[in-house]
Design a protein around this motif. Sequence first.
Motif, PDB file in Angstrom:
ATOM      1  N   TYR A 127       0.810  -1.218   0.000  1.00 25.03           N
ATOM      2  CA  TYR A 127       0.000   0.000   0.000  1.00 25.03           C
ATOM      3  C   TYR A 127       0.846   1.273   0.000  1.00 25.03           C
ATOM      4  O   TYR A 127       0.298   2.368   0.065  1.00 25.03           O
ATOM      5  CB  TYR A 127      -0.955  -0.007   1.192  1.00 25.03           C
ATOM      6  N   GLU A 128       2.157   1.105  -0.060  1.00 25.97           N
ATOM      7  CA  GLU A 128       3.080   2.240  -0.142  1.00 25.97           C
ATOM      8  C   GLU A 128       2.846   3.244   0.986  1.00 25.97           C
ATOM      9  O   GLU A 128       2.745   4.455   0.769  1.00 25.97           O
ATOM     10  CB  GLU A 128       2.961   2.929  -1.508  1.00 25.97           C
ATOM     11  N   VAL A 129       2.758   2.701   2.200  1.00 22.99           N
ATOM     12  CA  VAL A 129       2.575   3.529   3.394  1.00 22.99           C
ATOM     13  C   VAL A 129       3.620   3.105   4.423  1.00 22.99           C
ATOM     14  O   VAL A 129       3.716   1.925   4.768  1.00 22.99           O
ATOM     15  CB  VAL A 129       1.166   3.368   3.992  1.00 22.99           C
ATOM     16  N   ALA A 130       4.384   4.051   4.923  1.00 20.14           N
ATOM     17  CA  ALA A 130       5.417   3.767   5.916  1.00 20.14           C
ATOM     18  C   ALA A 130       4.833   3.872   7.318  1.00 20.14           C
ATOM     19  O   ALA A 130       4.322   4.921   7.710  1.00 20.14           O
ATOM     20  CB  ALA A 130       6.579   4.738   5.753  1.00 20.14           C
ATOM     21  N   ALA A 131       4.912   2.784   8.058  1.00 23.13           N
ATOM     22  CA  ALA A 131       4.505   2.798   9.459  1.00 23.13           C
ATOM     23  C   ALA A 131       5.691   3.175  10.335  1.00 23.13           C
ATOM     24  O   ALA A 131       6.853   2.998   9.945  1.00 23.13           O
ATOM     25  CB  ALA A 131       3.970   1.437   9.862  1.00 23.13           C
ATOM     26  N   ASP A 132       5.416   3.700  11.531  1.00 24.24           N
ATOM     27  CA  ASP A 132       6.488   4.012  12.477  1.00 24.24           C
ATOM     28  C   ASP A 132       6.952   2.759  13.203  1.00 24.24           C
ATOM     29  O   ASP A 132       8.143   2.591  13.472  1.00 24.24           O
ATOM     30  CB  ASP A 132       6.005   5.054  13.490  1.00 24.24           C
ATOM     31  N   LEU A 133       5.988   1.907  13.542  1.00 27.89           N
ATOM     32  CA  LEU A 133       6.286   0.621  14.174  1.00 27.89           C
ATOM     33  C   LEU A 133       5.480  -0.460  13.467  1.00 27.89           C
ATOM     34  O   LEU A 133       4.354  -0.219  13.014  1.00 27.89           O
ATOM     35  CB  LEU A 133       5.927   0.638  15.664  1.00 27.89           C
ATOM     36  N   VAL A 134       6.049  -1.650  13.387  1.00 28.97           N
ATOM     37  CA  VAL A 134       5.377  -2.785  12.753  1.00 28.97           C
ATOM     38  C   VAL A 134       5.506  -3.992  13.665  1.00 28.97           C
ATOM     39  O   VAL A 134       6.579  -4.226  14.245  1.00 28.97           O
ATOM     40  CB  VAL A 134       6.003  -3.126  11.383  1.00 28.97           C
ATOM     41  N   THR A 135       4.420  -4.728  13.818  1.00 30.39           N
ATOM     42  CA  THR A 135       4.487  -5.953  14.616  1.00 30.39           C
ATOM     43  C   THR A 135       4.383  -7.166  13.698  1.00 30.39           C
ATOM     44  O   THR A 135       3.683  -7.140  12.684  1.00 30.39           O
ATOM     45  CB  THR A 135       3.367  -6.010  15.665  1.00 30.39           C
TER      46      THR A 135
END
Length: 426
Positions: free
Chosen positions: A256-264
Amino acid sequence: MQYKRSSELFLEASQFIPGGVNSPVRAFKSVGGTPLFMKRAEGPYIWDEDGTKYVDYINSWGPAILGHTDPIVLDAIKQQADSGFSFGTPTELETTIAKLIVENVCNVDQIRMVSSGTEACMSAVRLARGYTGRDKIIKFEGCYHGHSDSFLIKAGSGAATFGNPNSPGVTKGTAQDTLLSQYNDIDQVRSLFVEYPEQIAAVIIEPVAGNMGCVLPQNDFLKQLRSLCDEHGTLLIFDEVMTGFRLDFSGAQKVYEVAADLVTYGKVIGGGLPVGAFAGRAPIMDALAPKGAVYQAGTLSGNPLAMRAGLTTLQLILSDPLFYSALARTTQVLDETVSSLLNEKGIQHTVNRQGSMMSVFFGVDQVENFYQATLANHQMFNKFFHHLLSKGIYLPPSGYETWFISRAIGEEELDKTYNAVRSFEP
């Protein structure tokens, strides 16, 4: 079909294990009947205690993306077992898998291993609160992030199945710090930021929901969340326990070309063994102990058996440049054929699909949030589930769950599935 041995085992288990199962999603309370007890798995199949063979569309709720007991992964686990099960000390193996992930996953600088997806999500929220100095989080109705207190507010999956989305034991104080919004409704999210200015530490979301059935983000919902979080100094957490390394090696962030700050993470990263992880940008991750002040620990974190299984699984995926496209194509064919067969019978339904995840919802034309998922004809799903089970097809035992397709699923398994659907009569 005989379930004699499973029935006997369930009766015995019920005497010693609450509800007879160690996780509510394993129960058949939603669909009725007695849960099946499995004794072995290989490739696309699982066998129950009565010796019945099933095409498996659960795949251990996602991690068996290669199919069960992949011989290369199995051999790696055996070799690791010869060297030790657990040390309680750092190992080179932990660094090897961390390096592999950081070098191949977008927007990730550092990663910390834990033992479950629940632990990963709980830790990510604590880190977000510690990093921002704020208390409140936003989650979405129907999204499930494990059974930590902060998340059992209008949770999906097992909680929805049991009709009890607000679990007893969750304190009012905890509930007050969890703000709810409807999935795919950016206006509701925006209003929460207005109502609670400079109080929201994080927005946590399944970028593709898997715990109210498979539900996809619509109308650039994720990108709009990213913009709102940037505007208000809030961290965006992607719960990719299901989608990570399954939709793409970089997960939904890449799709989705979206950068998250944190990923689990969880599931695939352990190759079928219990593991979880949370990752993110270095300035945020540096706030973790022992370097920073936000405490998080786990005695069995980075367990060498799980690390070896996960590392081998990820290496096998990376070695095949067509891995994800082939898996998505198999799922697309399954989706389109099952849908066509149901249409021929005049059965109202919709199929949601992304990558190798999909769900069939009966009696509705679209499902874009939890409320719409509750409107589906779950009695019809229960009939569908038991019919396919009787034909040797094992689906998740709830209309609020997602099917997971593995690389091991081939033409033979697909044809068997189609024949089972073809003979279904509501």
